[in-house]
Every structure is written in C-alpha cells, then in structure tokens.
Design a protein around this motif. Sequence first.
Motif, PDB file in Angstrom:
ATOM      1  N   GLU A  38       1.268  -1.077   0.325  1.00 42.20           N
ATOM      2  CA  GLU A  38      -0.175  -0.181  -0.144  1.00 42.20           C
ATOM      3  C   GLU A  38       1.015   1.438  -0.201  1.00 42.20           C
ATOM      4  N   SER A  42       1.720   3.392  -3.785  1.00 41.65           N
ATOM      5  CA  SER A  42       0.853   4.381  -3.696  1.00 41.65           C
ATOM      6  C   SER A  42       1.560   5.613  -3.414  1.00 41.65           C
ATOM      7  N   VAL A  48      -4.234   2.534  -3.742  1.00 39.83           N
ATOM      8  CA  VAL A  48      -4.542   0.857  -3.906  1.00 39.83           C
ATOM      9  C   VAL A  48      -5.233   0.125  -3.013  1.00 39.83           C
TER      10      VAL A  48
END
Length: 513
Positions: A38, A42, A48
């Motif tokens: 994540e 990102s 995400v």
Amino acid sequence: MVGDSSTIRVPNGKASDPPNALRVLVVDTDPGVRWALERGLSRSGYTVVAASNVSDALRIVVEDTPGIAIMEILPEAGFTLDVFSMLMEKAGEIKVVCVSGDTDPRVVIDCMRRGASDFVPKPFGVNDIRTALSRLVSGKRRVPRRAKTENGDDDAPASFLVGVSPAIQELRSIIHQIAKTDLNCLLRGESGSGKDMVAREIHRLSNRSDKPLIKVNCTALPEQLLESELFGYEKGAFTGATTSKPGRFELAHRGIIFLDEIGEMDMNLQSKLLQVIEHKEFTKLGGRKSMSVDVQIVAATNADLEERTKRNQFRQDLFFRLNEVGIWVPSLSERREDIPLLVRHFLKKHGHFEEGHTFDISGDDLDYLIQHPWPGNVRELESTVKRWMAIGKRADDDSIRRLHQAVTIPASNDDDGVADNHHEPVDGNPTAGPDMNPGPTPEASEAEHEEPSPQDIPWKPLAKPLSEEEQLERRQIFEALERHQWNRRKAAQSLNISYQTLRRRIVKYKLDG
C-alpha cells in the motif's frame, strides 16, 4: 496499526490523487505485505485497495472496479485457483498478478491458463511488484529513454530474465549488484542461454547506460581483421585503408564493450587486449599516438577457460583481469519451472497472444516443453514457439510437440551461429545426406581436383561496392586461398574461421569463378 486491519483503503477521488490513477487491489493474508505494498505503490502513483480475505476481495472487485489485482495463491487460507477464477469472472477487464511461495511449474501453468497476466514468486520486494505493474501498463506511461544499443534496439527487460526459478532469481540479484560497479565481468554458460542479454541488462542498469554498448564477436573475423575492428586504423595503415577508422574500443569510450566468444581470441591479440585493460590506452593500426579509453569490459564464453590456460591457449593474466566478477548464466534445463512463463512471454512478444486469453498450447504440449532437454536453451525455445505460431496453427495437426520433433535434428553451430547439419550437398554427390554414402570428403575432392585459381578465371563483378573492411577481408581470403593452393579446409584453418563460413565468404565476394 494500519497493517493489522482486515481491509486497507486509500480513498479514491481526492485532490491529492494523481490524474487517472490506476486502482490496484492487493489480496494477501500477511498484513505486513499489504501495508508495504500500500505504501510503496501509493508513492508510485497507484491508488491501492487491500483485502485479507476472499469475501472482501470479491466485494471490492464489484464496488471499486480496480484495473489490476495482486492476488496471493494460498489454498490453506482459502485463496485457491477457483477463487482466482471467480475474481476474474466478476472483474471483467481486470488484470491479475499472482503471487505465491509455491513455484511448482504446475501452479504457474494453472495461473496462466486461467488468465493471469504475470506471476511473482514469494518472497518478493516492492520493486518486483512495481516491475510487474510497469509491464502491464507499459505504453500508458512515459518511460525515460536510455541509450540505444549498437543495433538500434531500445533497451527493454531482457526476455531471458522472465521466470521464478531460484537460478534466474539469483542471476537477477547478481546483475543488480554488479551493474553499478565498473568491474569487468566474465559471463559463462551454454550457447543460447542468453549471455548477450545479460550484457544488455548490465548496460541498461549501469551508470554507463547513457553511453553506448558495443558488441564484438571474436570469432566472426580473422585475427588481422579483428585487431583493426577492435582498435581501428589510420589512413594508409594497409592497402585499401583510404581513410582512418575508429575501432570498437574508441566507439565504446565511457560505455561498455561486450566481447563475445572471448575464449576463441588469438593469443597475440590477447596480449594487446591485456595492455588495454592494464594501461587503459591503445594505438590504432598505423598510428603513432596512444589513445586513452575508459570502458567497462563484459566478456562471454562457453569454453572452459581454466582448462585453456593450463594448455597455454588462453592467457592466465587476461583471465584474471576479465574475471573480476564471474557470472554463470543458467541453461534452460537448470530452470525448467520458467518454461511456461517464457512460452507465454514469447507468444506475447511475437504478437499472437492478448491479455485475458488463455494458452492455445495444450497441457500435453506444455509437459513436453518442460521435459525437453533444450540443447539450444532459450534461443531454441523461442524459435520453437515462433515456428509453431507461423506453421503449426495452419496445419491439420497443430501439436507443438510433433512440429518440434519433426524439425529437430542433431546439429552443431559454426562460428556464425548457423547450424551445420551436414545436409548440404557434398562435392561430387549433390544428393548425399547423412545416411547415404557421401562420396569423397571435401578434403579429398580438393586434393584430387584442384580448383581453378583467379589467375585462370576472372573475378565476377560485384553487385555493389565493398566497404574498406570488406575489401580487406576479400584480399585476405584470396591470399589465404592462394597460399594453400585453393584448399578451402586449410585456408579456413589459417584464417581461424569455419569451413562453412569460408564457403559463404567465397560466394559473397565472388571468388568462386
């Protein structure tokens, strides 16, 4: 802690999101993996959404319509291939990257058959996932351009590096470690295993990537021509040298020079190469001034150089200088679990495979490809796939196995990489084949029937003017034939080229009367 939640959402539509940010669904049981992906993805501009269980994953697919899913295959946690198929059905146009700690070829094959776009083995790093995503969205995002290789091809991920086997993962790791250094590298491995692609990948990742990668095949030219090719020459250095010409070392200044088949280099030329490595300078043929050069050398061979040094066929000091970093390029038999991924890659590469479509190759054919010994390695596998795409699908029997078996015959490669299967006509018996009486050997034929020399027959006119290098090569071939009374075998040996290569050069330069 955010990593402990069952579902991690990065809100969509915020002003901070990049325009047209691609939504990525991460499905993994490990909260640490979800959290790392994540954060990492990102930062790379992806939006995400992450899920730790099947129900959340299926719900997110319907509600958020992500463009790509990164899905763990872990049957004991409920993430089975059947769930993967359900996700594919509900998502429609989604592209899926499967990740798993099980790299058994059957798992890889099943994932690809069911429509997976890529497969990444565990353990992996965020960069591995970024690379997989970049492959999927290539063409939609601008990729910084690097220097082109000498043949004009843009650098791209080397196809031979596709795979999940321990051997290819170790090779990728070594390449990344040494690419940022200026150490000379010696690549070793079987013919067709991809040593030239390793050289390209080292160049692509190196600090010299904006400078040229210059390749030299040390077996393609006789010693005298190879010397002028490597170091260049000044005007008047020899007959036909009407202008000065830069050598390969000069062209590779501040870049990388790739010396392929280094084990076949003549001992005299080895000494001159050693001088370049030690003093970082050279002198052109016919020149008086030394030229400084800054190059990294990547050399390749399939010969046993240690044995050759014992036989005084290769300089030991040169071997040590070239082997500052030794890299073994695995054969295809050492990485059989990569074959399904390589087949899929070649299908895509040659334009006969589209995302979302399953393999056209049957399970039996894939089994055959996995078990085949592949003496020609990745090069042979790619040729087999290309041949099947061009011929097999148009035939009544489209089995890649039967097509491959029909054209596979024992072969040895000459120095130009062209198979010499001993099926071409033999002097005095144009229909002779490997199982027939071939009649006199070429040596015997030449001894019994001396071919006419150019004094007896005029040279044929050439279709186009020759370059200076071609003029020099033509003259040297002619002189070698003259020295050996037009015995082609002896002339080829004196020129350090194969008999087949000499025959092609004679035809090219119209020395055959």
